[in-house]
Design a protein around this motif. Structure first.
Motif, PDB file in Angstrom:
ATOM      1  N   LYS A   1      -5.323   2.490  -0.190  1.00 46.94           N
ATOM      2  CA  LYS A   1      -4.160   2.208  -1.087  1.00 46.94           C
ATOM      3  C   LYS A   1      -3.896   3.121  -1.245  1.00 46.94           C
ATOM      4  CE  LYS A   1      -7.829   0.094  -4.543  1.00 46.94           C
ATOM      5  NZ  LYS A   1      -7.396  -1.727  -3.729  1.00 46.94           N
TER       6      LYS A   1
ATOM      7  N   THR B   1      -0.204   2.781  -8.546  1.00 46.52           N
ATOM      8  CA  THR B   1      -0.962   2.554  -7.558  1.00 46.52           C
ATOM      9  C   THR B   1      -0.342   1.135  -6.647  1.00 46.52           C
ATOM     10  OG1 THR B   1      -2.343   3.840  -8.941  1.00 46.52           O
ATOM     11  CG2 THR B   1      -3.175   2.270  -6.754  1.00 46.52           C
TER      12      THR B   1
ATOM     13  N   THR C   1      -1.075  -1.490  -2.776  1.00 49.50           N
ATOM     14  CA  THR C   1      -2.467  -1.905  -1.536  1.00 49.50           C
ATOM     15  C   THR C   1      -1.561  -2.516  -0.593  1.00 49.50           C
ATOM     16  OG1 THR C   1      -3.957  -2.127  -3.593  1.00 49.50           O
ATOM     17  CG2 THR C   1      -4.351  -3.162  -1.571  1.00 49.50           C
TER      18      THR C   1
ATOM     19  N   GLY D   1      -5.897  -3.701   2.849  1.00 45.47           N
ATOM     20  CA  GLY D   1      -6.546  -2.648   1.702  1.00 45.47           C
ATOM     21  C   GLY D   1      -6.667  -1.739   2.005  1.00 45.47           C
TER      22      GLY D   1
ATOM     23  N   PHE E   1       3.297  -4.025   0.551  1.00 44.63           N
ATOM     24  CA  PHE E   1       2.266  -3.742  -0.598  1.00 44.63           C
ATOM     25  C   PHE E   1       2.643  -4.156  -1.690  1.00 44.63           C
ATOM     26  CE2 PHE E   1       5.904  -0.736   0.280  1.00 44.63           C
ATOM     27  CZ  PHE E   1       5.929  -0.467  -0.984  1.00 44.63           C
TER      28      PHE E   1
ATOM     29  N   PRO F   1      -4.673  -5.152  -7.437  1.00 43.03           N
ATOM     30  CA  PRO F   1      -4.910  -5.805  -5.184  1.00 43.03           C
ATOM     31  C   PRO F   1      -4.771  -6.899  -5.416  1.00 43.03           C
ATOM     32  CG  PRO F   1      -6.525  -4.017  -5.906  1.00 43.03           C
ATOM     33  CD  PRO F   1      -5.884  -3.982  -7.063  1.00 43.03           C
TER      34      PRO F   1
END
Length: 157
Positions: free
Chosen positions: A50, A67, A69, A48, A81, A86
């Motif tokens: 980031k 970005t 996650t 979870g 990741f 996400p």
């Protein structure tokens, strides 16, 4: 729309995990992502968490932030990741660590989401991007290997 590369490292899985899961070190290893930083108060790998990576596509451009996650985080075993949202990442990058021959077999892989636009992209440019990804994964793993094998100190430098 996926591929992987495996490199054997004469280092314990915990040492390798510490290196590949510390995203602030990514610029030391990756030919494309030259820096990364944890976001939203995260200070290390956890499901979870980031982070954002600063990417120079193909090593020359375009340059952009993305970005990510953390989706899996099992010390000494697995770090994965997703890039983008996400709940629906466009790409998932994974490091799988397997004890072998007194060291660790490390597999880096990617898997693109199964969307119409990515299927078209892969059909048209996949041969070139796939080759770049394989070469870059090998380069990344060889750089991690140099660090993992270069020191008996168990903390990332």
């Amino acid at each position: 729309m996926h591929d992987s590369v495996t490199v054997h490292m004469a280092a314990p899985p915990e040492r390798v995990f510490d290196l590949v899961s510390d995203v602030t070190r990514i610029g030391r290893y990756s030919p494309e992502t030259f820096e990364a930083e944890w976001l939203d108060g995260a200070t290390g790998p956890a499901v979870g968490a980031k982070f954002r990576g600063h990417v120079k596509r193909n090593g020359w451009g375009p340059v952009y932030w993305t970005t990510c996650t953390v989706l899996e985080c099992e010390p000494g075993r697995e770090f994965a990741f997703g890039v983008g949202k996400p709940e629906q990442p466009l790409n998932v990058w994974r490091y799988h660590l397997e004890p072998a021959d007194g060291g660790t077999d490390v597999t880096e892989s990617f898997r693109l989401a199964d969307t119409a636009s990515l299927r078209l992209y892969w059909k048209v440019l996949g041969w070139a991007r796939g080759k770049t990804n394989r070469n870059d994964m090998r380069t990344t793993l060889e750089r991690v290997k140099a660090d993992a094998e270069g020191s008996t100190d168990q903390t990332p430098s």
